[in-house]
Structures are given as structure tokens and as C-alpha cells.
Design a protein around this motif. Structure first.
Motif, PDB file in Angstrom:
ATOM      1  N   ALA A   1       0.831  -1.206   0.000  1.00  0.00           N
ATOM      2  CA  ALA A   1       0.000   0.000   0.000  1.00  0.00           C
ATOM      3  C   ALA A   1       0.864   1.254   0.000  1.00  0.00           C
ATOM      4  N   GLY A   2       1.924   1.246   0.813  1.00  0.00           N
ATOM      5  CA  GLY A   2       2.843   2.378   0.817  1.00  0.00           C
ATOM      6  C   GLY A   2       3.509   2.560  -0.528  1.00  0.00           C
ATOM      7  N   ALA A   3       3.898   1.444  -1.141  1.00  0.00           N
ATOM      8  CA  ALA A   3       4.553   1.513  -2.451  1.00  0.00           C
ATOM      9  C   ALA A   3       3.613   2.103  -3.493  1.00  0.00           C
TER      10      ALA A   3
ATOM     11  N   VAL B   1      10.729  -0.889  -4.351  1.00  0.00           N
ATOM     12  CA  VAL B   1      10.324  -0.748  -5.759  1.00  0.00           C
ATOM     13  C   VAL B   1      11.324   0.119  -6.521  1.00  0.00           C
ATOM     14  N   LEU B   2      11.796   1.185  -5.897  1.00  0.00           N
ATOM     15  CA  LEU B   2      12.803   2.033  -6.542  1.00  0.00           C
ATOM     16  C   LEU B   2      14.052   1.223  -6.853  1.00  0.00           C
ATOM     17  N   TRP B   3      14.443   0.352  -5.937  1.00  0.00           N
ATOM     18  CA  TRP B   3      15.662  -0.437  -6.106  1.00  0.00           C
ATOM     19  C   TRP B   3      15.518  -1.499  -7.191  1.00  0.00           C
ATOM     20  N   LYS B   4      14.381  -2.258  -7.168  1.00  0.00           N
ATOM     21  CA  LYS B   4      14.244  -3.350  -8.126  1.00  0.00           C
ATOM     22  C   LYS B   4      13.607  -2.915  -9.431  1.00  0.00           C
ATOM     23  N   GLY B   5      12.917  -1.778  -9.439  1.00  0.00           N
ATOM     24  CA  GLY B   5      12.407  -1.208 -10.682  1.00  0.00           C
ATOM     25  C   GLY B   5      11.087  -1.745 -11.182  1.00  0.00           C
TER      26      GLY B   5
END
Length: 314
Positions: A33-35, A232-236
Motif C-alpha cells: 500500500a505504501g509503495a 520498488v525504486l531499487w528493483k524497478g
């Protein structure tokens, strides 16, 4: 990198267990949810500058392939304002969500046994997960442009480090340090440690236990939302069940570190993350999770109460 995400998300889960005495299975869906809330903000900010921007597609994080993060040039260096605002919204939204769920669902049954709360949290997890699937769709979408990398030579080859790797280290490391300072130097931290050790005694001595519980949801929720966004930023990529897939590794980290120990959750996260990533050198990647759990079992055989055995909250 993976261990930092697991450790950061594990802090909130460990706090919940040590102070509220139940395993919150909806924790993984708080991550998702945060993502989604954070990335909806990032897409919106990054996409508004483009002509004929479709606000609906941006807010739905490019559901159905309508908008791609790579096409928007999203990244720490490409769209820093969008990333920072998304990070803030991810933490803030998860705080509001966790406080709301506690107020209307967990608080009325907080005096029941742990099994009742656990089963309820599983129901909350399913409700949140499929609500997010309904709103944002079930497709996994790419969220970022290819970040710049540096490739220093170490021993027998290059190790490529991206701007997003560095951002994750800075954000996760800074927040973990902040939690340490909070627990060791503030009245709230002292009250949290006292309540984790003995809730009844803390209440008798005048510690405002309800305020401590609210603080736990605020701190844990904020860290969880930030962990989801940075993951999510890290794995894309972003999908509706990202947090659920991460949850078992987070539980493993919390158990390995010592249930109820914040520092144990961080240390356990690093061990589990490193094991899952390094094991692919020798075994197929599909078995990486199994390797992480095997290491957890081996360590627990030596130290049954976890790495930070006997320490609660701190």
C-alpha cells in the motif's frame, strides 16, 4: 540491498509484536500500500510536465501499460522531486492506514488472545491486497528509468553500483540510525522499552500506554511505507503482491534476530537478504528463499532465541 529493505520493514513488525503481542500478517500489504501510494505520487509529479498527461493513468501507476516509468525518466537523478515526494507520501499514507486499521479493527479486539488478532490480521491482509489489485490491476509494471551506474573493480571483477543502490543505503541507514536514537535517548523510546518488557507494570507506573501504542503504529507504519517505496525504486518493478512475497522473509528476519528486538530485526534482515542473494551462486534462483530459511533454521539451532536473544524492543 535486499537485506536493508527486509530489516527496515522488519522494524515495524518487531515493534508490533513486542508491544502489542501479536504477529501482524497484514504487514506485507502495508508495504505494498505504501509503495502504490508513493509511486502514484511519483508518476503524477513526473508526468504532469508532459503534454497531454493522462491523470488517471498516472495515478494508477500506469495500469495496463498506459504509462511507463522509463518513458517518464523516473529516477533519483532524473526526477529527484518526484522521488522525494513519493517517498514522503508512501510513509505518510501507510501511517494513516495503520492507524485507521488499528482504530477500527484491532483496538476493539486488542484484549482478545493472540490467535484472534492473528486471524483478523490475515483477513485485513487479503482485503487490502485484493482491493489494491482491483484498483491498480494485477499486472507487474516497470517503474523507473535505467539509473546511472559506477563499476569499481574489486578483486576479480567489477561491482556495479547504481544511484538507486546508494539512495537505498542512505535512506535505510539514516532511518535505522534514527530508530536507535529514538529508543535510547528519548522519553518515548524509554516508554516503548518499558511497555515491551512489562505492559502491566508500565501502566501502573503512569506510562501512557495508549499513546505508546499509537506511536508504534506511526513509527512502524512510516518505516514500512518507506521500505515498500524504496524496494520498488531499487528493483524497478511494482506488483500488487510484492509485500506479501516479502512478508515471509521479513518474518524469518524477525525470528532470526530475536522476536521483539529492533536491532535483531535489522541484523536478521541483513543475514536473510545476503543469504537469499548469495545463494544463487551455487543453487538456482528459484531456491533462494529456501536457502534463506535453511540458514535461519541452522542459526536458531545454535541460538534458539535468535541473534539478539533476551532483548526486547532495543
Amino acid at each position: 540491498m535486499r537485506g536493508l529493505v527486509i530489516g527496515l520493514a522488519g522494524i515495524g513488525l518487531s515493534m508490533t509484536y513486542s508491544i502489542l503481542n501479536f504477529a501482524n500478517f497484514s504487514h506485507g500489504d502495508y508495504i505494498t500500500a505504501g509503495a502504490f501510494s508513493g509511486w502514484a505520487t511519483t508518476y503524477l509529479i513526473a508526468g504532469l510536465a508532459r503534454p497531454n498527461a493522462d491523470l488517471g493513468s498516472l495515478l494508477l501507476v500506469g495500469a495496463g501499460g498506459s504509462v511507463f516509468g522509463g518513458a517518464l525518466g523516473i529516477g533519483v537523478l532524473g526526477t529527484p522531486l518526484a522521488v522525494v515526494l513519493g517517498l514522503v507520501i508512501a510513509g505518510a499514507f501507510t501511517i494513516v492506514l495503520s492507524l485507521g486499521v488499528d482504530r477500527f479493527i484491532y483496538k476493539p479486539i486488542r484484549d482478545e488472545d493472540g490467535i484472534t488478532l492473528l486471524i483478523t490480521s490475515i483477513g485485513v491482509a487479503f482485503a487490502l491486497r485484493y482491493l489494491m489489485q482491483f484498483v491498480f490491476g494485477s499486472d507487474v509494471r516497470g517503474t523507473t528509468a535505467q539509473p546511472p551506474q559506477i563499476g569499481p573493480y574489486l578483486w576479480d571483477g567489477q561491482v556495479f553500483i547504481s544511484a538507486h543502490d546508494i539512495a537505498l543505503v542512505v535512506v535505510a541507514g539514516g532511518l535505522m540510525l534514527g530508530v536507535h536514537v529514538l529508543l535510547q535517548t528519548t522519553k518515548l523510546g524509554k516508554a516503548m522499552r518499558a511497555m515491551a518488557d512489562n505492559e502491566d507494570l508500565a501502566r501502573i507506573t503512569g506510562i501512557p500506554t495508549e499513546r505508546v501504542v499509537r506511536s508504534v503504529w506511526i513509527i512502524g507504519g512510516g518505516l514500512t511505507g518507506v521500505a515498500g517505496y524504496m524496494f520498488v525504486l531499487w528493483k524497478g518493478t511494482l506488483g500488487f503482491n510484492d509485500g506479501w512475497l516479502l512478508l515471509l522473509l521479513i518474518f524469518a528476519a524477525v525470528i532470526l534476530g530475536g522476536i521483539g528486538s529492533i536491532y535483531g530485526a535489522i541484523a536478521g534482515g541483513l543475514v536473510i537478504g545476503l543469504t537469499a542473494s548469495l545463494s544463487v551462486i551455487w543453487i538456482p534462483s528459484a531456491f533462494a528463499r529456501a536457502a534463506a530459511f535453511l540458514v535461519m533454521i541452522v542459526i536458531l539451532l545454535v541460538k534458539p532465541q535468535g541473534i539478539f536473544a533476551g532483548r526486547s524492543t532495543a
